[in-house]
Write a protein that holds these residues in place. Structure first.
Motif, PDB file in Angstrom:
ATOM      1  N   VAL A   9       0.834  -1.209   0.000  1.00 53.27           N
ATOM      2  CA  VAL A   9       0.000   0.000   0.000  1.00 53.27           C
ATOM      3  C   VAL A   9       0.866   1.256   0.000  1.00 53.27           C
ATOM      4  N   ASN A  10       1.922   1.266   0.821  1.00 53.72           N
ATOM      5  CA  ASN A  10       2.755   2.461   0.953  1.00 53.72           C
ATOM      6  C   ASN A  10       3.777   2.621  -0.153  1.00 53.72           C
ATOM      7  N   GLY A  11       3.980   1.591  -0.952  1.00 48.89           N
ATOM      8  CA  GLY A  11       4.956   1.689  -2.029  1.00 48.89           C
ATOM      9  C   GLY A  11       6.384   1.643  -1.541  1.00 48.89           C
ATOM     10  N   THR A  12       6.624   1.039  -0.381  1.00 47.50           N
ATOM     11  CA  THR A  12       7.966   0.916   0.181  1.00 47.50           C
ATOM     12  C   THR A  12       8.429  -0.530   0.078  1.00 47.50           C
ATOM     13  N   TYR A  13       9.690  -0.761   0.436  1.00 48.16           N
ATOM     14  CA  TYR A  13      10.276  -2.092   0.280  1.00 48.16           C
ATOM     15  C   TYR A  13      10.488  -2.758   1.629  1.00 48.16           C
ATOM     16  N   PHE A  14      10.241  -4.061   1.664  1.00 48.01           N
ATOM     17  CA  PHE A  14      10.599  -4.905   2.797  1.00 48.01           C
ATOM     18  C   PHE A  14      10.896  -6.288   2.251  1.00 48.01           C
ATOM     19  N   PRO A  15      11.932  -6.964   2.762  1.00 43.31           N
ATOM     20  CA  PRO A  15      12.305  -8.272   2.197  1.00 43.31           C
ATOM     21  C   PRO A  15      11.201  -9.307   2.334  1.00 43.31           C
ATOM     22  N   MET A  16      11.152 -10.190   1.332  1.00 45.15           N
ATOM     23  CA  MET A  16      10.234 -11.341   1.312  1.00 45.15           C
ATOM     24  C   MET A  16       8.766 -10.942   1.229  1.00 45.15           C
ATOM     25  N   THR A  17       8.475  -9.758   0.713  1.00 43.71           N
ATOM     26  CA  THR A  17       7.099  -9.325   0.501  1.00 43.71           C
ATOM     27  C   THR A  17       6.797  -9.075  -0.973  1.00 43.71           C
ATOM     28  N   LYS A  18       7.817  -9.158  -1.825  1.00 40.45           N
ATOM     29  CA  LYS A  18       7.701  -8.804  -3.246  1.00 40.45           C
ATOM     30  C   LYS A  18       7.197  -7.371  -3.420  1.00 40.45           C
ATOM     31  N   ALA A  19       7.524  -6.509  -2.442  1.00 39.08           N
ATOM     32  CA  ALA A  19       7.122  -5.107  -2.531  1.00 39.08           C
ATOM     33  C   ALA A  19       7.840  -4.394  -3.667  1.00 39.08           C
ATOM     34  N   ASP A  20       9.061  -4.841  -4.008  1.00 36.50           N
ATOM     35  CA  ASP A  20       9.768  -4.235  -5.138  1.00 36.50           C
ATOM     36  C   ASP A  20       9.066  -4.536  -6.447  1.00 36.50           C
ATOM     37  N   ASP A  21       8.521  -5.760  -6.581  1.00 41.61           N
ATOM     38  CA  ASP A  21       7.767  -6.103  -7.791  1.00 41.61           C
ATOM     39  C   ASP A  21       6.436  -5.349  -7.847  1.00 41.61           C
ATOM     40  N   PHE A  22       5.786  -5.195  -6.696  1.00 40.14           N
ATOM     41  CA  PHE A  22       4.536  -4.440  -6.672  1.00 40.14           C
ATOM     42  C   PHE A  22       4.781  -2.977  -7.045  1.00 40.14           C
ATOM     43  N   HIS A  23       5.919  -2.436  -6.607  1.00 38.84           N
ATOM     44  CA  HIS A  23       6.265  -1.058  -6.955  1.00 38.84           C
ATOM     45  C   HIS A  23       6.470  -0.918  -8.462  1.00 38.84           C
ATOM     46  N   ILE A  24       7.076  -1.937  -9.078  1.00 36.55           N
ATOM     47  CA  ILE A  24       7.267  -1.916 -10.534  1.00 36.55           C
ATOM     48  C   ILE A  24       5.923  -1.960 -11.253  1.00 36.55           C
ATOM     49  N   VAL A  25       5.033  -2.851 -10.806  1.00 35.71           N
ATOM     50  CA  VAL A  25       3.713  -2.969 -11.444  1.00 35.71           C
ATOM     51  C   VAL A  25       2.885  -1.704 -11.234  1.00 35.71           C
ATOM     52  N   ARG A  26       2.999  -1.110 -10.067  1.00 38.18           N
ATOM     53  CA  ARG A  26       2.164   0.047  -9.720  1.00 38.18           C
ATOM     54  C   ARG A  26       2.686   1.345 -10.331  1.00 38.18           C
ATOM     55  N   TYR A  27       4.008   1.554 -10.262  1.00 38.16           N
ATOM     56  CA  TYR A  27       4.581   2.831 -10.696  1.00 38.16           C
ATOM     57  C   TYR A  27       5.446   2.707 -11.953  1.00 38.16           C
ATOM     58  N   GLY A  28       5.840   1.496 -12.307  1.00 39.46           N
ATOM     59  CA  GLY A  28       6.693   1.323 -13.476  1.00 39.46           C
ATOM     60  C   GLY A  28       8.135   1.672 -13.246  1.00 39.46           C
ATOM     61  N   THR A  29       8.576   1.801 -11.994  1.00 35.99           N
ATOM     62  CA  THR A  29       9.961   2.144 -11.660  1.00 35.99           C
ATOM     63  C   THR A  29      10.464   1.240 -10.551  1.00 35.99           C
ATOM     64  N   ASP A  30      11.786   1.188 -10.386  1.00 43.29           N
ATOM     65  CA  ASP A  30      12.393   0.435  -9.300  1.00 43.29           C
ATOM     66  C   ASP A  30      12.231   1.188  -7.982  1.00 43.29           C
ATOM     67  N   VAL A  31      12.320   0.438  -6.886  1.00 46.54           N
ATOM     68  CA  VAL A  31      12.219   1.024  -5.556  1.00 46.54           C
ATOM     69  C   VAL A  31      13.573   0.911  -4.859  1.00 46.54           C
ATOM     70  N   ASP A  32      13.867   1.856  -4.007  1.00 48.93           N
ATOM     71  CA  ASP A  32      15.106   1.819  -3.245  1.00 48.93           C
ATOM     72  C   ASP A  32      14.997   0.727  -2.177  1.00 48.93           C
ATOM     73  N   LYS A  33      15.921  -0.236  -2.187  1.00 49.46           N
ATOM     74  CA  LYS A  33      15.872  -1.374  -1.281  1.00 49.46           C
ATOM     75  C   LYS A  33      16.653  -1.155   0.010  1.00 49.46           C
ATOM     76  N   ASN A  34      17.307  -0.036   0.153  1.00 48.55           N
ATOM     77  CA  ASN A  34      18.040   0.226   1.383  1.00 48.55           C
ATOM     78  C   ASN A  34      17.073   0.602   2.497  1.00 48.55           C
TER      79      ASN A  34
END
Length: 243
Positions: A83-108
């Motif tokens: 929902v927040n568009g942030t990253y956390f390991p083992m949630t596939k939040a980075d893939d959701f960010h790509i599908v939602r915004y079309g860009t990579d997310v900062d994983k730090n």
């Protein structure tokens, strides 16, 4: 040298911000069509893996209780970071960010705390240890390993094919999660080992200091008792990005 200009927003009055090279190379980099489709498939795989872990843990009852005990943090972190568009390991939040915004997310990680570390270990157990335990339990049940009272010939043709398909998906899931399982094991073992060594060397007082250290969230620029946290942050951030 150039300046990238963002549109004005409620958080930024002028809308003029100089973006760093790291921002341009990660957060604002658009992805291709195939990368977007692959991210969508990984999201679906994540959802089905959670559902499969629950449905395949109905027997015995102890395994179901263990699965339901570990499940809430997985669902919570997945929902919050999707929902927040942030990253956390083992949630596939980075893939959701790509599908939602079309860009990579900062994983730090912006901050690290004891909750962050416990959640990483907790979710690693859900996706790695429980899956491996289910696979070994199925091997024992169907006499794939060792000897038992069952007989493969006693199953009908439909049941035999059902078991084959089940084992195929088990193996596929374990192979796809092999890296995550290894990193979870290394991360957990290293934390336990470091805690034991510090506890022995300080007669237990070091563990109290570690507890106080991790309770207070910290980032790369933080310090604790005049000691920089950069190395501790980098160590945990490595597993944070790759789990």
């Amino acid at each position: 040298f150039y300046v990238a200009v963002r549109m004005p927003s409620m958080e930024s009055g002028t809308g003029l911000e100089v973006l760093s090279e790291n921002d341009r190379s990660t957060e604002h980099r658009a992805v291709g069509k195939w990368r977007w489709r692959f991210a969508l498939c990984r999201m679906a795989y994540h959802v089905f893996s959670i559902i499969g872990a629950v449905t395949m843990s109905t027997k015995p009852a102890s395994k179901l209780v263990m699965t339901l005990f570990v499940l809430p943090p997985v669902v919570y972190h997945t929902a919050v970071h999707w929902v927040n568009g942030t990253y956390f390991p083992m949630t596939k939040a980075d893939d959701f960010h790509i599908v939602r915004y079309g860009t990579d997310v900062d994983k730090n990680p912006p901050q690290i705390s004891a909750c962050t570390i416990l959640s990483m270990v907790w979710m690693g157990i859900f996706f790695s240890v429980l899956a491996l335990a289910s696979f070994i339990g199925s091997c024992s049940k169907y006499c794939v390993i060792g000897e038992g009272p069952c007989s493969w010939e006693s199953y009908s043709s439909a049941e035999q094919w059902r078991v084959r398909v089940k084992f195929f998906f088990y193996l596929l899931y374990i192979l796809l999660g092999l890296k995550r399982f290894a990193l979870t094991l290394i991360f957990t073992a290293s934390l336990v080992g470091i805690t034991i060594v510090i506890g022995i060397c300080t007669c237990g007082y070091g563990c109290c200091v570690m507890f106080l250290f991790f309770v207070r969230p910290f980032n790369r620029d933080s310090s604790f008792l005049c000691i920089p946290c950069a190395y501790v942050y980098s160590y945990i951030a490595f597993f944070y990005r790759h789990l």
